[in-house]
Write an enzyme that holds these catalytic residues in place. Structure first.
Site, PDB file in Angstrom:
ATOM      1  N   GLY A  85      -5.022  -5.745   2.706  1.00 25.67           N
ATOM      2  CA  GLY A  85      -4.654  -4.473   2.580  1.00 25.67           C
ATOM      3  C   GLY A  85      -5.367  -3.520   3.760  1.00 25.67           C
ATOM      4  NE  ARG A  86      -9.697  -1.520   0.749  1.00 28.97           N
ATOM      5  CZ  ARG A  86     -10.605  -1.612  -0.009  1.00 28.97           C
ATOM      6  NH1 ARG A  86     -11.563  -0.622   0.167  1.00 28.97           N
ATOM      7  NH2 ARG A  86     -10.986  -2.650  -0.604  1.00 28.97           N
TER       8      ARG A  86
ATOM      9  CG  MET B  58      -2.073  -0.949   0.969  1.00 25.41           C
ATOM     10  SD  MET B  58      -3.362  -0.786   2.429  1.00 25.41           S
ATOM     11  CE  MET B  58      -2.437  -1.519   3.606  1.00 25.41           C
TER      12      MET B  58
ATOM     13  CB  CYS C 148      -1.138   0.862  -9.591  1.00 26.36           C
ATOM     14  SG  CYS C 148      -1.680   2.507  -9.187  1.00 26.36           S
TER      15      CYS C 148
HETATM   16  C1  LIG Z   1      -3.695   3.359   0.303  1.00 27.09           C
HETATM   17  C2  LIG Z   1      -3.514   2.295  -0.673  1.00 27.09           C
HETATM   18  C3  LIG Z   1      -2.204   2.185  -1.424  1.00 27.09           C
HETATM   19  C4  LIG Z   1      -1.938   1.111  -2.439  1.00 27.09           C
HETATM   20  N1  LIG Z   1      -0.825   0.941  -2.905  1.00 27.09           N
HETATM   21  C5  LIG Z   1      -0.685  -0.468  -3.606  1.00 27.09           C
HETATM   22  C6  LIG Z   1       0.692  -0.476  -4.393  1.00 27.09           C
HETATM   23  O1  LIG Z   1       1.783   0.209  -3.901  1.00 27.09           O
HETATM   24  N2  LIG Z   1       0.792  -1.728  -5.054  1.00 27.09           N
HETATM   25  C7  LIG Z   1      -0.307  -2.706  -5.195  1.00 27.09           C
HETATM   26  O2  LIG Z   1      -0.249  -3.503  -5.891  1.00 27.09           O
HETATM   27  N3  LIG Z   1      -1.501  -2.330  -4.786  1.00 27.09           N
HETATM   28  C8  LIG Z   1      -1.700  -1.326  -3.914  1.00 27.09           C
HETATM   29  N4  LIG Z   1      -3.196  -1.124  -3.285  1.00 27.09           N
HETATM   30  C9  LIG Z   1      -3.958  -2.013  -3.576  1.00 27.09           C
HETATM   31  C10 LIG Z   1      -3.743  -3.106  -2.368  1.00 27.09           C
HETATM   32  O3  LIG Z   1      -2.887  -3.818  -2.204  1.00 27.09           O
HETATM   33  C11 LIG Z   1      -4.997  -4.128  -2.273  1.00 27.09           C
HETATM   34  O4  LIG Z   1      -5.121  -4.646  -3.622  1.00 27.09           O
HETATM   35  C12 LIG Z   1      -6.490  -3.274  -2.419  1.00 27.09           C
HETATM   36  O5  LIG Z   1      -6.428  -2.400  -1.231  1.00 27.09           O
HETATM   37  C13 LIG Z   1      -7.359  -4.390  -2.061  1.00 27.09           C
HETATM   38  O6  LIG Z   1      -7.225  -5.291  -0.969  1.00 27.09           O
HETATM   39  P1  LIG Z   1      -8.115  -5.036   0.497  1.00 27.09           P
HETATM   40  O7  LIG Z   1      -9.439  -5.025   0.288  1.00 27.09           O
HETATM   41  O8  LIG Z   1      -7.482  -5.868   1.440  1.00 27.09           O
HETATM   42  O9  LIG Z   1      -7.687  -3.350   0.834  1.00 27.09           O
HETATM   43  C14 LIG Z   1      -3.120  -0.046  -2.383  1.00 27.09           C
HETATM   44  C15 LIG Z   1      -4.141   0.134  -1.768  1.00 27.09           C
HETATM   45  C16 LIG Z   1      -4.431   1.161  -0.879  1.00 27.09           C
HETATM   46  C17 LIG Z   1      -5.714   1.427  -0.150  1.00 27.09           C
END
Ligand SMILES: Cc1cc2nc3c(=O)[nH]c(=O)nc-3n(C[C@H](O)[C@H](O)[C@H](O)COP(=O)(O)O)c2cc1C
Length: 306
Positions: A221-222, A17, A100
Site C-alpha cells: 500500500g503505502r 486505499m 478498516c
Molecule cells: C490512505 C489509506 C487508505 C486505505 N484504504 C483501505 C481500503 O479501502 N480497504 C482496505 O482493506 N484497506 C485500506 N487501507 C489499508 C491498506 O490496504 C493496507 O492494509 C495498509 O496500508 C498496510 O499496508 P502497507 O504497510 O503496505 O501500507 C488503507 C490504507 C491507507 C494508508
C-alpha cells in the site's frame, strides 16, 4: 474467473486505499509490475441505493491484470445482493473488508468491528460466497485489540472464503508499530487457502522478509504512494527513467474521468508523494500543498523530477 482458477502464487498486489488508489494510480502500478489491484472499499448499501454515486470508484483500466472489487458492510443479505450488481460485474474477484479501523466504519459494525463479531463475519462470508462463482477474499487485521488472526483466518476458510489477506497490525495499533510477520507465517501454516501478506513492505529487504513467511502473494500500500513502479523494482526490473512522464500520465487518466476542480484538491497528496525525498522538493512542498492549479503543480514537479 471461477473460484478454482485463482492463482495468487508470487503475485505482487496493489493494496486497496480509499482516497488514493484511483484509476490513474492503478494503471501506472499495473504497467510497472503490479499483478493484481484492489478497488477502494465500496459500500454495499450505497451501491444498492444509489449505484451512480459509486460508479466513479469502480472504473477499471485495461492495464489492470487481476481486478478485485472490495466491498464493505454489516448486513449479509445486502452484501450478498451487491455482488450481483452490474457495477461490479467486471471484477475478476471480490474481497470483503474486515480490517478498516476508521471510527465511522467501526461504529456501524463494519470493517474491523467484524473481528469482534465472528458469528456475523462468518454469516457475511457464507452469504457472499454463495452469491458468486468468482473467488471471494477477506482482508483483515491481527484482531481488534489482540491477535486472533489464525482463528479468524480459519473461520474465513470454513465460511467459504477462497483467499485471505492479513494486514498484520491490530485495529488498536492503527498504522503505528510494526506489522507482525510471525503472525502472517502462523496464519499461512494453519490454512489451506492462499494467503496474501500485507504491512510495511517498502523495499527489497522488507519484501524478502515478507516472502520468508511463506505467503502466496504480497500486498503493498503505502510503499507504492509516490512510487507506483515499486513492483517492477522488487521484481528486479529497470526503473522508469522519466518519472515526470508517469506523473503526467496519471493526471491525464484522471482528467479523462474526473472534474478539474475536484482533481485539483485530490491530486495534491499524490504530487507531494511523487516529489517526496527529491532534491529541492522541501522548499516547494507548500506551493504544491496549496496549489489551485494542476498545471502549476505539474510545472513545479517537472523541475523537481527532471
Ligand atoms: C490512505 C489509506 C487508505 C486505505 N484504504 C483501505 C481500503 O479501502 N480497504 C482496505 O482493506 N484497506 C485500506 N487501507 C489499508 C491498506 O490496504 C493496507 O492494509 C495498509 O496500508 C498496510 O499496508 P502497507 O504497510 O503496505 O501500507 C488503507 C490504507 C491507507 C494508508
Amino acid at each position: 474467473m471461477k473460484k478454482e482458477e485463482l492463482n495468487l502464487k508470487d503475485l505482487l498486489v496493489l493494496a486497496p486505499m480509499a482516497g488514493v488508489s484511483d484509476i490513474g494510480f492503478r494503471t501506472i502500478a499495473s504497467q510497472h509490475g503490479a499483478d493484481a489491484s484492489w478497488s477502494e472499499m465500496l459500500s454495499c448499501r450505497a451501491m444498492l441505493h444509489n449505484p451512480k454515486k459509486t460508479e466513479y470508484m469502480t472504473v477499471c483500466s485495461p492495464s489492470e491484470k487481476l481486478k478485485v472489487g472490495q466491498i464493505f458492510g454489516h448486513e449479509e443479505d445486502v452484501m450478498a445482493k451487491s455482488l450481483s450488481l452490474d457495477l461490479l460485474s467486471h471484477y475478476d474477484a471480490y474481497d470483503i473488508n474486515m480490517g478498516c479501523p476508521a471510527p465511522k466504519i467501526v461504529k456501524n459494525g463494519e470493517g474491523s468491528a467484524l473481528m469482534k463479531n465472528l458469528p456475523l463475519a462468518s454469516k457475511i462470508i457464507s452469504a457472499c460466497a454463495k452469491a458468486t462463482d468468482k473467488p471471494l477474499g477477506v482482508k483483515f487485521r491481527l484482531g481488534f485489540d489482540k491477535d486472533i488472526s489464525t482463528e479468524f483466518g480459519k473461520m474465513c476458510e470454513e465460511s467459504g472464503a477462497s483467499f485471505i489477506t492479513l494486514h498484520a497490525r491490530t485495529t488498536a495499533m492503527g498504522y503505528s508499530g510494526q506489522a507482525d510477520y510471525d503472525a502472517i507465517a502462523r496464519l499461512k501454516a494453519n490454512v489451506k487457502i492462499p494467503v496474501i501478506g500485507n504491512g510495511d513492505v517498502v523495499d527489497k529487504t522488507s519484501f524478502e522478509n515478507m516472502k520468508a513467511t511463506g505467503v502466496d502473494g504480497v500486498m503493498i500500500g503505502r510503499g507504492a504512494c509516490g512510487k507506483p513502479w515499486i513492483f517492477d523494482e522488487l521484481k528486479g526490473k529497470s526503473l522508469p527513467k522519466d518519472r515526470f512522464k508517469l506523473v503526467e500520465r496519471h493526471v491525464e487518466i484522471l482528467r479523462e474521468n474526473y472534474d478539474e476542480k475536484w482533481l485539483t484538491m485530490y491530486l495534491r497528496k499524490h504530487f507531494l508523494w511523487y516529489c517526496f525525498g527529491m532534491e529541492g522538493a522541501s522548499e516547494k512542498r507548500l506551493a504544491i500543498a496549496t496549489s489551485q492549479s494542476i498545471n502549476e503543480s505539474l510545472k513545479i514537479l517537472k523541475e523537481i523530477l527532471k
